[in-house]
Enzyme design. Sequence first.
Site, PDB file in Angstrom:
ATOM      1  N   GLY A 209      43.945  45.528  49.467  1.00  7.60           N
ATOM      2  CA  GLY A 209      43.498  46.068  48.177  1.00  7.60           C
ATOM      3  C   GLY A 209      42.866  47.434  48.378  1.00  7.60           C
ATOM      4  N   GLY A 214      37.297  46.927  50.018  1.00 10.95           N
ATOM      5  CA  GLY A 214      37.428  46.788  51.471  1.00 10.95           C
ATOM      6  C   GLY A 214      36.066  46.913  52.153  1.00 10.95           C
ATOM      7  CD  GLU A 231      47.697  45.578  56.253  1.00  5.84           C
ATOM      8  OE1 GLU A 231      48.342  46.519  55.760  1.00  5.84           O
ATOM      9  OE2 GLU A 231      47.823  45.220  57.440  1.00  5.84           O
ATOM     10  CB  CYS A 265      49.890  50.030  49.298  1.00 11.28           C
ATOM     11  SG  CYS A 265      51.097  49.080  50.212  1.00 11.28           S
TER      12      CYS A 265
HETATM   13  P1  NAD Z   1      42.903  43.900  43.120  1.00  5.90           P
HETATM   14  O1  NAD Z   1      42.152  44.459  41.961  1.00  5.90           O
HETATM   15  O2  NAD Z   1      43.806  42.736  42.913  1.00  5.90           O
HETATM   16  O3  NAD Z   1      41.812  43.563  44.239  1.00  5.90           O
HETATM   17  C1  NAD Z   1      42.178  43.038  45.475  1.00  5.90           C
HETATM   18  C2  NAD Z   1      41.430  41.731  45.704  1.00  5.90           C
HETATM   19  O4  NAD Z   1      40.047  41.998  45.835  1.00  5.90           O
HETATM   20  C3  NAD Z   1      41.584  40.723  44.577  1.00  5.90           C
HETATM   21  O5  NAD Z   1      41.898  39.458  45.102  1.00  5.90           O
HETATM   22  C4  NAD Z   1      40.233  40.751  43.909  1.00  5.90           C
HETATM   23  O6  NAD Z   1      39.875  39.511  43.338  1.00  5.90           O
HETATM   24  C5  NAD Z   1      39.300  41.106  45.034  1.00  5.90           C
HETATM   25  N1  NAD Z   1      38.091  41.756  44.561  1.00  5.90           N
HETATM   26  C6  NAD Z   1      37.994  42.692  43.567  1.00  5.90           C
HETATM   27  N2  NAD Z   1      36.710  43.083  43.416  1.00  5.90           N
HETATM   28  C7  NAD Z   1      35.989  42.395  44.326  1.00  5.90           C
HETATM   29  C8  NAD Z   1      34.598  42.375  44.666  1.00  5.90           C
HETATM   30  N3  NAD Z   1      33.708  43.136  44.030  1.00  5.90           N
HETATM   31  N4  NAD Z   1      34.205  41.557  45.653  1.00  5.90           N
HETATM   32  C9  NAD Z   1      35.093  40.792  46.307  1.00  5.90           C
HETATM   33  N5  NAD Z   1      36.425  40.774  46.028  1.00  5.90           N
HETATM   34  C10 NAD Z   1      36.861  41.558  45.052  1.00  5.90           C
HETATM   35  O7  NAD Z   1      43.818  44.990  43.783  1.00  5.90           O
HETATM   36  P2  NAD Z   1      43.548  46.557  43.954  1.00  5.90           P
HETATM   37  O8  NAD Z   1      42.418  46.801  44.864  1.00  5.90           O
HETATM   38  O9  NAD Z   1      43.572  47.259  42.642  1.00  5.90           O
HETATM   39  O10 NAD Z   1      44.909  46.926  44.714  1.00  5.90           O
HETATM   40  C11 NAD Z   1      45.392  48.213  44.720  1.00  5.90           C
HETATM   41  C12 NAD Z   1      44.940  48.959  45.958  1.00  5.90           C
HETATM   42  O11 NAD Z   1      45.335  48.222  47.099  1.00  5.90           O
HETATM   43  C13 NAD Z   1      45.572  50.315  46.118  1.00  5.90           C
HETATM   44  O12 NAD Z   1      44.642  51.200  46.675  1.00  5.90           O
HETATM   45  C14 NAD Z   1      46.710  50.062  47.097  1.00  5.90           C
HETATM   46  O13 NAD Z   1      47.111  51.194  47.797  1.00  5.90           O
HETATM   47  C15 NAD Z   1      46.100  49.024  47.971  1.00  5.90           C
HETATM   48  N6  NAD Z   1      47.145  48.196  48.558  1.00  5.90           N
HETATM   49  C16 NAD Z   1      47.320  48.213  49.915  1.00  5.90           C
HETATM   50  C17 NAD Z   1      48.321  47.476  50.474  1.00  5.90           C
HETATM   51  C18 NAD Z   1      48.562  47.445  51.949  1.00  5.90           C
HETATM   52  O14 NAD Z   1      49.320  46.590  52.391  1.00  5.90           O
HETATM   53  N7  NAD Z   1      47.954  48.304  52.745  1.00  5.90           N
HETATM   54  C19 NAD Z   1      49.152  46.710  49.667  1.00  5.90           C
HETATM   55  C20 NAD Z   1      48.926  46.711  48.302  1.00  5.90           C
HETATM   56  C21 NAD Z   1      47.915  47.442  47.757  1.00  5.90           C
END
Ligand code: NAD
Length: 481
Positions: A209, A214, A231, A265
């Site tokens: 995410g 992260g 990731e 991503c």
């Molecule tokens: P998202 O909003 O689904 O969040 C990811 C996860 O984090 C979810 O399961 C969510 O419940 C959890 N989460 C959210 N807020 C939280 C908190 N405060 N505390 C604990 N957990 C929490 O997804 P996203 O972050 O919007 O995803 C998009 C981002 O992820 C982009 O930056 C993208 O580049 C990156 N991404 C990376 C990869 C990779 O493989 N490297 C793949 C896909 C997406």
Amino acid sequence: MSTDTAPGPDTVLDGDGDGALRSRLLADVTALRESFDAGTTRDIDARLAQLAALRRGLRSEEPRLARALAADLGKSRTESALTEIGVVTREIDHTMRHLRSWLRPSPLPPGLLLAPAAGELRREPLGTTLIIAPWNYPVNLTLAPLVAAIAGGNTALVKPSEVVPATSAALTHLLRTHLDPAWVRVVEGAVPETTILLQQRFDLIFYTGNAAVGRIVARAAAEHLTPTVLELGGKSPVFVDDGVDLAATARRIAWGKFTNAGQTCISPDHLMATARTAEELVPHLRRAVHALYGKDPRRSPDYGRLVSATHFDRVLGLIDDDKVVLGGTAGADRATGFIPPTIMTGVERDDAVMGQEVFGPVLPILVVDGPDEAIARIRAGEKPLTAYVFSNRRAIRERFAHETSSGSLALGLTLAHVGIPRMPFGGVGESGMGAYHGEAGLAAFTHAKPVIRKPLRPDTLRMIYPPYRGLRKALLRLLLR
Ligand code: NAD
């Protein structure tokens, strides 16, 4: 498209409800830890059986998953098969084919100093792991890490993204129906659930995410010294050199950019080229977009939608219509999450679109003097998840390989390289840490443990015990030279 992030289906936040939620989640973690401790996941045949069950489940639940992906993200069934279910199926097949050989202890001869002795490297399971998944490839990015977790002999608690509620429900159904709860459990939900989970002790947390969350994950993991695989994302740049086949290059970039409406991503985030090449490339990009999605992408069954109103508003805010040469805000539709494939030219470094990861169907084109400036710009920013270079010149391709750092470097293609199980997939610096897919996934979900054995006789170790005098001292000095 979903509306804003909603709490998970079972979320009760106040009073006793909060306690009930916590108890339910702790019961899942405890059950998984007990079954790991009981040795349930050690046996290789048992691991292969769970992987086979996951494969069967994917096949039989494919229509349900595809319907959910269409509802959440407007993904076409073919794209879902290609980028979600197909990727996981290939990952399972590759892992099942090679697991025994990957797990075979590799010899690790200790060398003359300890002779006689024998050593080997074994891959041991880590324990109970937590997988936190995002919304953009919700099937792929939830299940591909799970394949590695099972292959490594771990139990796993899986937390799909609440931003895609239909897919989260379909994944939950798949895992609860087809996998053994002694191995895998699912928790649906959002921040409250994840926060409680992150307070528990796991043996690995695998998070995919954005980098802000992260950091939350890494901080929570530090409390228990739990290792993490992060990731993350970032701005993956593309450089198009003068003299390349612009029609083919444009097709590859357009496909990589506009797949899943840019919510990938490793989507090409922005493009750099000299003024001449940028100008010549635009009509090719236009033609490529038309070839992919027709003159009216809104009608194309293969063109996706923005996942939520929040994401729609954010991406729309990045478009400067004065710089648009294709698409733009005029055709966008908030109700359905539609933003047309959009290309902007003459973009400057301080434009809004360059201030964050685009993560939507908008391609900004920046004019640079040539490869020197493109390399300097990449080096000046955070390390991206992927860098893309289209160049006929070997020396230029090598310069990008040597002079820039990124999770991966793709020369002459976009996106497709992540579907290959042999290629480790992960970021570096701000784009993440750790990698998975294929053997790299097994490495991420196991500990590489050296095991060494030395017979008690002859007792050669006496040679290095004190007191250090006379012949022993001279011999040791000789050996350590
Ligand atoms: P998202 O909003 O689904 O969040 C990811 C996860 O984090 C979810 O399961 C969510 O419940 C959890 N989460 C959210 N807020 C939280 C908190 N405060 N505390 C604990 N957990 C929490 O997804 P996203 O972050 O919007 O995803 C998009 C981002 O992820 C982009 O930056 C993208 O580049 C990156 N991404 C990376 C990869 C990779 O493989 N490297 C793949 C896909 C997406």
